[in-house]
Design an enzyme around this catalytic site. Structure first.
Site, PDB file in Angstrom:
ATOM      1  N   HIS A  17       0.836  -1.202   0.000  1.00 13.78           N
ATOM      2  CA  HIS A  17       0.000   0.000   0.000  1.00 13.78           C
ATOM      3  C   HIS A  17       0.876   1.258   0.000  1.00 13.78           C
ATOM      4  O   HIS A  17       0.618   2.195  -0.751  1.00 13.78           O
ATOM      5  CB  HIS A  17      -0.880   0.051   1.262  1.00 13.78           C
ATOM      6  CG  HIS A  17      -1.900  -1.044   1.378  1.00 13.78           C
ATOM      7  ND1 HIS A  17      -2.101  -1.745   2.546  1.00 13.78           N
ATOM      8  CD2 HIS A  17      -2.796  -1.549   0.491  1.00 13.78           C
ATOM      9  CE1 HIS A  17      -3.079  -2.620   2.373  1.00 13.78           C
ATOM     10  NE2 HIS A  17      -3.515  -2.535   1.142  1.00 13.78           N
ATOM     11  N   LYS A  41     -15.766  -7.745   4.038  1.00 13.24           N
ATOM     12  CA  LYS A  41     -14.536  -8.351   4.560  1.00 13.24           C
ATOM     13  C   LYS A  41     -14.735  -8.704   6.030  1.00 13.24           C
ATOM     14  O   LYS A  41     -15.047  -7.835   6.841  1.00 13.24           O
ATOM     15  CB  LYS A  41     -13.347  -7.393   4.402  1.00 13.24           C
ATOM     16  CG  LYS A  41     -12.874  -7.301   2.959  1.00 13.24           C
ATOM     17  CD  LYS A  41     -11.537  -6.574   2.849  1.00 13.24           C
ATOM     18  CE  LYS A  41     -11.096  -6.498   1.397  1.00 13.24           C
ATOM     19  NZ  LYS A  41      -9.838  -5.775   1.220  1.00 13.24           N
ATOM     20  N   ARG A  91      -2.164  -6.151  -8.041  1.00 15.47           N
ATOM     21  CA  ARG A  91      -1.124  -7.145  -7.759  1.00 15.47           C
ATOM     22  C   ARG A  91      -1.112  -8.239  -8.814  1.00 15.47           C
ATOM     23  O   ARG A  91      -0.139  -8.461  -9.499  1.00 15.47           O
ATOM     24  CB  ARG A  91      -1.359  -7.793  -6.385  1.00 15.47           C
ATOM     25  CG  ARG A  91      -1.059  -6.901  -5.226  1.00 15.47           C
ATOM     26  CD  ARG A  91      -1.637  -7.435  -3.945  1.00 15.47           C
ATOM     27  NE  ARG A  91      -3.094  -7.388  -3.975  1.00 15.47           N
ATOM     28  CZ  ARG A  91      -3.866  -7.538  -2.916  1.00 15.47           C
ATOM     29  NH1 ARG A  91      -3.330  -7.772  -1.735  1.00 15.47           N
ATOM     30  NH2 ARG A  91      -5.174  -7.465  -3.016  1.00 15.47           N
ATOM     31  N   SER A 128      -3.278  -7.754   3.180  1.00 16.96           N
ATOM     32  CA  SER A 128      -3.557  -7.538   4.594  1.00 16.96           C
ATOM     33  C   SER A 128      -4.112  -8.790   5.270  1.00 16.96           C
ATOM     34  O   SER A 128      -3.769  -9.082   6.417  1.00 16.96           O
ATOM     35  CB  SER A 128      -4.549  -6.384   4.766  1.00 16.96           C
ATOM     36  OG  SER A 128      -4.004  -5.196   4.287  1.00 16.96           O
TER      37      SER A 128
HETATM   38  P1  ADP Z   1      -5.939  -5.910   0.914  1.00 14.16           P
HETATM   39  O1  ADP Z   1      -6.776  -6.132   2.138  1.00 14.16           O
HETATM   40  O2  ADP Z   1      -6.074  -6.996  -0.101  1.00 14.16           O
HETATM   41  O3  ADP Z   1      -4.507  -5.552   1.189  1.00 14.16           O
HETATM   42  P2  ADP Z   1      -7.115  -3.265   0.560  1.00 14.16           P
HETATM   43  O4  ADP Z   1      -8.581  -3.091   0.427  1.00 14.16           O
HETATM   44  O5  ADP Z   1      -6.537  -2.792   1.832  1.00 14.16           O
HETATM   45  O6  ADP Z   1      -6.665  -4.729   0.204  1.00 14.16           O
HETATM   46  O7  ADP Z   1      -6.393  -2.587  -0.676  1.00 14.16           O
HETATM   47  C1  ADP Z   1      -6.564  -1.260  -1.062  1.00 14.16           C
HETATM   48  C2  ADP Z   1      -5.941  -1.074  -2.411  1.00 14.16           C
HETATM   49  O8  ADP Z   1      -4.563  -1.438  -2.366  1.00 14.16           O
HETATM   50  C3  ADP Z   1      -6.526  -1.929  -3.543  1.00 14.16           C
HETATM   51  O9  ADP Z   1      -6.477  -1.156  -4.728  1.00 14.16           O
HETATM   52  C4  ADP Z   1      -5.567  -3.094  -3.646  1.00 14.16           C
HETATM   53  O10 ADP Z   1      -5.550  -3.659  -4.936  1.00 14.16           O
HETATM   54  C5  ADP Z   1      -4.267  -2.382  -3.361  1.00 14.16           C
HETATM   55  N1  ADP Z   1      -3.244  -3.290  -2.849  1.00 14.16           N
HETATM   56  C6  ADP Z   1      -3.390  -4.229  -1.893  1.00 14.16           C
HETATM   57  N2  ADP Z   1      -2.231  -4.893  -1.696  1.00 14.16           N
HETATM   58  C7  ADP Z   1      -1.327  -4.365  -2.568  1.00 14.16           C
HETATM   59  C8  ADP Z   1       0.053  -4.631  -2.860  1.00 14.16           C
HETATM   60  N3  ADP Z   1       0.727  -5.603  -2.235  1.00 14.16           N
HETATM   61  N4  ADP Z   1       0.658  -3.870  -3.801  1.00 14.16           N
HETATM   62  C9  ADP Z   1      -0.042  -2.913  -4.456  1.00 14.16           C
HETATM   63  N5  ADP Z   1      -1.339  -2.620  -4.244  1.00 14.16           N
HETATM   64  C10 ADP Z   1      -1.978  -3.337  -3.298  1.00 14.16           C
END
Ligand code: ADP
Length: 159
Positions: A17, A41, A91, A128
């Site tokens: 992130h 979620k 990703r 996450s």
């Molecule tokens: P997660 O719970 O899967 O980490 P989130 O809802 O917190 O997902 O993710 C918010 C945004 O960040 C989404 O656009 C998701 O695709 C992106 N994201 C999540 N993990 C990564 C990563 N490892 N690298 C780049 N972008 C990510």
């Protein structure tokens, strides 16, 4: 001036992130990171205010990034804040499928476009939900998350 909204659960924020935030902060004048409580979620770890605080501390080095939280439609928040685009990270192919659907839906209901930033090569395995699972069982994920998040995880699980 171009302002973008980066929405997500961020439960918790990880280095993948943060990478997206840093790339967005390089290319756009203003970035708003918005944490949402996603009813789809389950198994959440941190409350919204804790997530917001951790993100704030983790982006303190970026002068054009701010943090908020919301429980409304993403497009409504984007409009309210005057954002020009939504930014999302990608990703793997599975992300593309769901994010494309969401981007098209957001465009259809509001006219707002979504811009995608590819995950950094070393971060594309970070998610996450996986970090939460590992941390709950005492695994060390401190090198995969910003320091303020590692500190909170250690306080919660003593790892
Ligand atoms: P997660 O719970 O899967 O980490 P989130 O809802 O917190 O997902 O993710 C918010 C945004 O960040 C989404 O656009 C998701 O695709 C992106 N994201 C999540 N993990 C990564 C990563 N490892 N690298 C780049 N972008 C990510």
């Amino acid at each position: 001036m171009t302002k973008v909204l980066y929405p997500g659960s961020f439960d918790p924020l990880h280095n993948g992130h943060l990478d997206i935030i840093e790339v967005a902060a390089t290319h756009f004048d203003e970035v708003v990171v918005a944490t949402v409580r996603n009813p789809q979620k389950t198994g959440g770890l941190f409350e919204l205010d804790e997530r917001q605080a951790m993100i704030g501390e983790s982006v303190a080095h970026l002068g054009n990034v701010s943090v908020t939280s919301f429980s409304s439609l993403t497009v409504d928040l984007a409009r309210e804040l005057g954002c020009d685009f939504i930014v999302k990270g990608l990703r793997v192919v599975a992300d593309f499928e769901s994010e494309l659907m969401m981007a098209r839906m957001n465009k259809a209901v509001s006219g707002l476009d979504t811009l995608f930033i590819p995950a950094g090569a070393t971060n594309s395995f970070l998610a996450s939900n996986l970090l939460r699972e590992i941390a709950k069982f005492g695994g060390d994920v401190s090198h995969m998350v910003p320091e303020p998040v590692a500190k909170r995880l250690a306080e919660k699980y003593g790892s």
